[in-house]
Scaffold this active site. Structure first.
Site, PDB file in Angstrom:
ATOM      1  N   SER A  33       8.541  -2.667   5.266  1.00 25.09           N
ATOM      2  CA  SER A  33       7.378  -3.413   5.750  1.00 25.09           C
ATOM      3  C   SER A  33       7.635  -4.914   5.872  1.00 25.09           C
ATOM      4  O   SER A  33       6.891  -5.613   6.561  1.00 25.09           O
ATOM      5  CB  SER A  33       6.174  -3.170   4.837  1.00 25.09           C
ATOM      6  OG  SER A  33       6.465  -3.552   3.501  1.00 25.09           O
ATOM      7  N   ASP A  88      -0.995  -9.496  -3.065  1.00 25.58           N
ATOM      8  CA  ASP A  88       0.264  -9.221  -2.378  1.00 25.58           C
ATOM      9  C   ASP A  88       1.130 -10.459  -2.492  1.00 25.58           C
ATOM     10  O   ASP A  88       0.904 -11.468  -1.813  1.00 25.58           O
ATOM     11  CB  ASP A  88       0.014  -8.874  -0.913  1.00 25.58           C
ATOM     12  CG  ASP A  88       1.296  -8.550  -0.150  1.00 25.58           C
ATOM     13  OD1 ASP A  88       2.396  -8.749  -0.724  1.00 25.58           O
ATOM     14  OD2 ASP A  88       1.215  -8.117   1.013  1.00 25.58           O
ATOM     15  N   HIS A 141       4.826  -9.861   0.701  1.00 24.36           N
ATOM     16  CA  HIS A 141       4.793 -10.148   2.135  1.00 24.36           C
ATOM     17  C   HIS A 141       4.359 -11.601   2.360  1.00 24.36           C
ATOM     18  O   HIS A 141       4.063 -12.323   1.407  1.00 24.36           O
ATOM     19  CB  HIS A 141       3.855  -9.172   2.845  1.00 24.36           C
ATOM     20  CG  HIS A 141       4.271  -7.743   2.684  1.00 24.36           C
ATOM     21  ND1 HIS A 141       3.816  -6.949   1.651  1.00 24.36           N
ATOM     22  CD2 HIS A 141       5.106  -6.976   3.415  1.00 24.36           C
ATOM     23  CE1 HIS A 141       4.367  -5.745   1.754  1.00 24.36           C
ATOM     24  NE2 HIS A 141       5.153  -5.736   2.811  1.00 24.36           N
TER      25      HIS A 141
END
Length: 440
Positions: free
Chosen positions: A171, A417, A420
């Site tokens: 990802s 998160d 990312h």
């Protein structure tokens, strides 16, 4: 998989065939017009069509009207050095390590915004999701001894005319692809021409430049069975075939002119390891009567197989290996209350990563160095984003991976998160560095 996905080269051939037919028709019409109207100028030469046909959008850094993209009011603007214009001639890789340096203030801000780019997906759309601070937008990477020019979409697309580029991994590459699409769409809007059922693998085509960008989902680079939903909740350990690369990407390898590839954080997940169709051990499987082999064993084996495949393949694209991406969780991890609420980069030496971060990167550097020694015509390059990423704890979505996560309760506990990257943001620099690696 190959027939469902389609081949990049087939798309390129179809585009070229269309261009030939189009130019033939244009030539016929032009000659007819020339005969009828002797004073009329001839049409633009075909060689100029891709660059000159693009709408006249500025490819340089533009000013933005959005209040959020202005230098924060609390910043002492007199203390911010205004960077001089950087030319490609000023970047000398012989005198410069592109990957060692520091983040310095950049008052001009990003070259695109959340409003100007439609390719930013919700988990990385930090501003739209309500992130209140904007300081993370106003930094640029400054290698020691040189500068990196701002990303030029026009030059990148010009260099990628009739080419295919693939981003292969997890990802983080989906995050990376969004950044690249935002930067390139300033010059030409791409067309989505393929996606799998879960939109994890996708392909875009830039028709004016006949350039294809592929995003291929292969989080382990190995053949693997995973039992995890889109929210990362697993019902069982993954099953990794440590001696077999994933055909999802190897079956398409011959289609690509450029490949950017990397292992990643999925190797830290609980997994059972298989070799020669027999279970040999696992990582983090306390309920199973299996030997704990650890992630470093399978990571080293994976990279060894990866580089062997690249070096022994008859197809020789330019292959860029991107190094390990560290996270910045503090006081916990993904599902144990970890947060990342810093609002400025670390200074050099202030944070060096975890022992595991450094161990995984050391494996990468060792295997890459070995691969270079056995290259056999392979065009291998290293995109070492480890150090520059390590210094940016402020550039993650944190709680703003979802839309206005706190609502009316500022003390609400939400998942962060810290792996990312917000867009626009620090990950845009990765694309600037890729240009420096391939422009020669």
């Amino acid at each position: 998989m190959g027939s469902d996905w389609g081949q990049c080269q087939q798309l390129q051939r179809k585009s070229k065939q269309f261009l030939v037919k189009f130019l033939g028709l244009a030539l016929l019409v032009g000659l007819s017009s020339r005969l009828l109207f002797s004073g009329s100028p001839m049409f633009t030469p075909a060689s100029e069509l891709p660059s000159e046909s693009v709408a006249e959008r500025s490819d340089s850094t533009a000013g933005f009207s959005e209040e959020a993209y202005k230098v924060p009011a609390s910043t002492d603007k007199s203390s911010i050095p205004v960077p001089e214009a950087v030319t490609e001639d000023q970047v000398s890789k012989d005198k410069c390590d592109l990957f060692t340096g520091e983040w310095i203030p950049n008052p001009t801000g990003p070259t695109y915004t959340n409003e100007s780019c439609r390719f930013i997906e919700s988990p990385q759309n930090c501003m739209v999701n309500g992130r209140p601070d904007t300081g993370y937008l106003f930094w640029r990477w400054k290698p020691h001894g040189c500068d990196v020019p701002p990303f030029s979409a026009k030059k990148f697309l010009g260099g990628m005319q009739n080419k295919c580029l693939a981003l292969i991994g997890d990802s983080i590459f989906r995050n990376h692809a969004q950044s690249l699409l935002c930067l390139l769409s300033k010059v030409e809007e791409p067309v989505l021409v393929f996606h799998d059922d879960h939109y994890r693998s996708r392909r875009w085509h830039f028709p004016l430049h006949n350039f294809t960008l592929s995003l291929i989902w292969s989080p382990f680079l190995l053949k693997a069975e995973t039992f995890e939903d889109d929210n990362g909740v697993a019902t069982s350990e993954s099953k990794l075939h440590a001696d077999t690369l994933d055909e999802t990407w190897t079956s398409q390898y011959n289609s690509f002119d450029y490949v950017v590839i990397s292992g990643g954080q999925w190797f830290l997940k609980a997994a059972i390891y298989v070799e020669n169709n027999a279970v040999i051990g696992c990582h983090y499987c306390p309920k199973l009567n299996l030997s704990e082999l650890g992630v470093q064993y399978v990571y080293k084996k994976t990279l060894n197989s990866l580089f062997h495949f690249i070096n022994t393949s008859e197809h020789k694209p330019t292959v860029i290996y991107r190094t390990w991406t560290p996270d910045h969780f503090e006081f916990g991890k993904w599902s144990s209350g970890g947060v990342c609420n810093r609002t400025a980069p670390y200074k050099v030496g202030e944070y060096t990563g975890t022992d595991l971060d450094r161990a995984m990167q050391n494996i990468e550097l060792e295997e890459f160095t070995k691969a270079i020694g056995r290259a056999n015509g392979a065009k291998l390059k290293l995109l070492d984003t480890f150090k520059l990423s390590l210094l940016r704890p402020d550039a993650h979505p944190g709680p703003y991976r979802t839309f206005h996560p706190f609502g009316d309760d500022k003390n609400k506990k939400v998942q962060n998160d810290c792996l990312h990257w917000c867009l626009p943001g620090a990950i845009d620099t990765w694309n600037e560095l890729i240009v420096e690696l391939i422009k020669d």
